[in-house]
Design an enzyme around this catalytic site. Sequence first.
Site, PDB file in Angstrom:
ATOM      1  N   ARG A  53       0.831  -1.198   0.000  1.00 15.36           N
ATOM      2  CA  ARG A  53       0.000   0.000   0.000  1.00 15.36           C
ATOM      3  C   ARG A  53       0.872   1.257   0.000  1.00 15.36           C
ATOM      4  O   ARG A  53       2.001   1.248   0.473  1.00 15.36           O
ATOM      5  CB  ARG A  53      -0.959  -0.005   1.172  1.00 15.36           C
ATOM      6  CG  ARG A  53      -0.298  -0.234   2.528  1.00 15.36           C
ATOM      7  CD  ARG A  53      -1.326  -0.183   3.638  1.00 15.36           C
ATOM      8  NE  ARG A  53      -1.964  -1.470   3.873  1.00 15.36           N
ATOM      9  CZ  ARG A  53      -2.961  -1.656   4.736  1.00 15.36           C
ATOM     10  NH1 ARG A  53      -3.426  -0.665   5.440  1.00 15.36           N
ATOM     11  NH2 ARG A  53      -3.488  -2.850   4.909  1.00 15.36           N
ATOM     12  N   GLU A  64      -4.167   6.207   2.621  1.00 14.41           N
ATOM     13  CA  GLU A  64      -3.521   5.117   1.898  1.00 14.41           C
ATOM     14  C   GLU A  64      -4.259   4.765   0.610  1.00 14.41           C
ATOM     15  O   GLU A  64      -5.488   4.847   0.550  1.00 14.41           O
ATOM     16  CB  GLU A  64      -3.481   3.862   2.774  1.00 14.41           C
ATOM     17  CG  GLU A  64      -2.625   4.019   3.999  1.00 14.41           C
ATOM     18  CD  GLU A  64      -2.571   2.748   4.826  1.00 14.41           C
ATOM     19  OE1 GLU A  64      -1.551   2.520   5.486  1.00 14.41           O
ATOM     20  OE2 GLU A  64      -3.558   1.984   4.819  1.00 14.41           O
ATOM     21  N   ALA A 147     -17.556  -0.523  15.780  1.00 23.10           N
ATOM     22  CA  ALA A 147     -18.212  -0.575  14.469  1.00 23.10           C
ATOM     23  C   ALA A 147     -18.113  -1.941  13.787  1.00 23.10           C
ATOM     24  O   ALA A 147     -18.965  -2.311  12.992  1.00 23.10           O
ATOM     25  CB  ALA A 147     -17.623   0.511  13.560  1.00 23.10           C
ATOM     26  N   ASP A 169     -16.697  -4.801  26.259  1.00 22.59           N
ATOM     27  CA  ASP A 169     -16.008  -3.580  25.843  1.00 22.59           C
ATOM     28  C   ASP A 169     -15.721  -2.788  27.114  1.00 22.59           C
ATOM     29  O   ASP A 169     -16.532  -2.818  28.055  1.00 22.59           O
ATOM     30  CB  ASP A 169     -16.898  -2.756  24.902  1.00 22.59           C
ATOM     31  CG  ASP A 169     -16.118  -1.681  24.143  1.00 22.59           C
ATOM     32  OD1 ASP A 169     -15.946  -1.819  22.919  1.00 22.59           O
ATOM     33  OD2 ASP A 169     -15.662  -0.699  24.787  1.00 22.59           O
ATOM     34  N   GLY A 233      -7.899  -6.021  15.641  1.00 26.22           N
ATOM     35  CA  GLY A 233      -7.565  -4.635  15.979  1.00 26.22           C
ATOM     36  C   GLY A 233      -6.094  -4.276  15.854  1.00 26.22           C
ATOM     37  O   GLY A 233      -5.763  -3.097  15.714  1.00 26.22           O
ATOM     38  N   ASP A 235      -3.589  -3.603  13.745  1.00 25.75           N
ATOM     39  CA  ASP A 235      -3.571  -3.488  12.281  1.00 25.75           C
ATOM     40  C   ASP A 235      -2.731  -2.318  11.788  1.00 25.75           C
ATOM     41  O   ASP A 235      -2.838  -1.930  10.641  1.00 25.75           O
ATOM     42  CB  ASP A 235      -4.995  -3.385  11.744  1.00 25.75           C
ATOM     43  CG  ASP A 235      -5.710  -2.153  12.263  1.00 25.75           C
ATOM     44  OD1 ASP A 235      -5.129  -1.430  13.092  1.00 25.75           O
ATOM     45  OD2 ASP A 235      -6.840  -1.914  11.832  1.00 25.75           O
ATOM     46  N   LYS A 239       0.269  -0.610  17.110  1.00 25.99           N
ATOM     47  CA  LYS A 239      -1.043  -1.006  17.623  1.00 25.99           C
ATOM     48  C   LYS A 239      -1.160  -2.525  17.668  1.00 25.99           C
ATOM     49  O   LYS A 239      -1.243  -3.179  16.620  1.00 25.99           O
ATOM     50  CB  LYS A 239      -2.137  -0.406  16.739  1.00 25.99           C
ATOM     51  CG  LYS A 239      -3.550  -0.688  17.232  1.00 25.99           C
ATOM     52  CD  LYS A 239      -4.556   0.287  16.596  1.00 25.99           C
ATOM     53  CE  LYS A 239      -5.974  -0.021  17.048  1.00 25.99           C
ATOM     54  NZ  LYS A 239      -6.690  -0.904  16.123  1.00 25.99           N
ATOM     55  N   VAL A 301      -4.804  -8.117   9.244  1.00 30.76           N
ATOM     56  CA  VAL A 301      -4.546  -6.678   9.076  1.00 30.76           C
ATOM     57  C   VAL A 301      -5.338  -6.076   7.919  1.00 30.76           C
ATOM     58  O   VAL A 301      -5.471  -4.853   7.812  1.00 30.76           O
ATOM     59  CB  VAL A 301      -3.034  -6.366   8.882  1.00 30.76           C
ATOM     60  CG1 VAL A 301      -2.243  -6.735  10.125  1.00 30.76           C
ATOM     61  CG2 VAL A 301      -2.457  -7.051   7.657  1.00 30.76           C
TER      62      VAL A 301
END
Lengths: 348, 348
Positions: A53, A64, A147, A169, A233, A235, A239, A301
């Site tokens: 990318r 990106e 989301a 969560d 997550g 990714d 992180k 990812v």
Amino acid sequence: MTQPSEKALVPFVSVDNMMRLVHHIGLEEMLKDLADYVEEDFRRWELFDKTPRVASHSDVGVIELMPTSDGEAYGFKYVNGHPKNTAEGLQTVTAFGLLADVYTGYPVLLTEMTILTALRTAATSAMAAKYLAPKGADTMAMIGNGAQSEFQTLAMKAIIGLKTVRLYDKDPAATAKCAENLKNSGLTVVSCASPQEAIEGAHILTTCTADKQYATILSDNMVGSGVHINAIGGDCPGKTELAKGILERSDVFVEFPPQTRIEGEIQQMPEDFAVTELWQVISGIKQGRTDARQTTLFDSVGFAIEDFSALRYVRDKVAQTPFHEDLDMLADPDDPRDLFGMVQRAKP
Amino acid sequence: MTQPSEKALVPFVSVDNMMRLVHHIGLEEMLKDLADYVEEDFRRWELFDKTPRVASHSDVGVIELMPTSDGEAYGFKYVNGHPKNTAEGLQTVTAFGLLADVYTGYPVLLTEMTILTALRTAATSAMAAKYLAPKGADTMAMIGNGAQSEFQTLAMKAIIGLKTVRLYDKDPAATAKCAENLKNSGLTVVSCASPQEAIEGAHILTTCTADKQYATILSDNMVGSGVHINAIGGDCPGKTELAKGILERSDVFVEFPPQTRIEGEIQQMPEDFAVTELWQVISGIKQGRTDARQTTLFDSVGFAIEDFSALRYVRDKVAQTPFHEDLDMLADPDDPRDLFGMVQRAKP
């Protein structure tokens, strides 16, 4: 006014039309279809042009372009990542995509991809779980109820027969939102007060939290053997969500190693850390899960080929529906050498 | 039906609206404006992110993404190059572009760029000629009378005061088309039967032919001293228009050396062949033309920053006009974590 010719028109799927398409096909049906398209493209993985990318970084985010091609079609996705946007009432991630005909270079589809990316990510996770989760897996812990969470859950239901989801969560409002959204899904939905509670009895552990930092959503002692971890997550560089110890004792499956080693959970591990490419499992070249006691991990990812599969799917489906409009995006003079004449003749 | 919020709407300029915008502003006025925007961006050249273009090649053509950013805005152009398309009634080159806000990552403009690229290419040529052509240059030979030729000619008229154009194309029908298109332009238009005839008395020699091959449109003995050569057509590997001898005795000005050494006329020359970067001339760091006897050459290949300037210009201009429509391209749920809820609420 000059009427554009048919060749100059590019079908465009707006957000509104994407939602109509989802409801026209049915969400779970569409997730199944998308998993089939992704699986088909993973089987022919080797023929894809796997350009990395192209990222443009700033202090507050990244923009990106993710291009790929199978030699017949060419696709790319535009996607931004701006974690600070949420506080300003904007989306962290927005995306759109384009598919073009390699033979002519003409675009053949422009589409929103915020919703479509959520769908393809969920479909890819469930496709991976089909090969990697323990037999009879029907309970998932869903840690991070943002989301992605409902899409991940429904894809697991549609594709591997999930029956129960256990939500957690750190923000109870997110769990309440997810539980409410899933209440008529036919799944047993259990809202949990801790990650420990969420993973009780779960065969699949999905992590999908949003903090851009090294976090430990799952610590080493929380994960027993025999489970499948679906890590969404972690990714981007910096992180991650999983304790290093989990990676050390798991069999790790990835999309495209050069990208995952930078962006995925395995960015914590040495460069030669052993991983298996998911496409090789799907093609039968390598084994997926071999043993009920094994801990498998899909270090997801998101890769350009999955977007390509989703674009192909939308192009195939939308043509037979009214859920698109035609954009006059390509200049198309009668005489290709007479672009100027075309402009002149449009003079009011 | 769900109404998209304003933030989710991206202004789109169709081919038809681009033509309306051209006539609303006036073609020559727009060429002047574009030259100003390009010049402004060349002056701040160093702050741009100069990513190389990302190309996807096939047997019959290429599809490229050309991104750049000035730190505040991010732009990219999609462009294909398929020389065989013309024979099939399609354009060799089609293009569209996008501008986004670096701070939010949200797109702020989507536009056709086939017409816009022709305009920015012509504006850039004329801006270069302003610095490089001999004083009082008012006659141009235009060799190659295809899609670019009228725009090149009118930009030279608008920006440096061209009075006479001498046309030549190996296909007399192309010359006839170009002469017809320019007949009410206020220029003296002379149709010529040979390149030799076309360059008689010309101070500027513009070459813009289409063959994808090493060609010699201008041979060494044809070019006298004191002229400015504006070489447009040598713009990809394997495609050049000028004899090597001309390059050897010219002062060569380029956009971005790493790209021009691969794509431009100077691909014929050694890697260390001396060139001057045009932005340095415009910024006053280097000299342009220093002497009436000097042969100057602008080896133009087209660079992402010129597209960026054009996108900036269209964004600035189109906002105050009706010449755009708003595309519902970005999903924008009220609660960013509730993408699923947004999709569900759209259920018919």
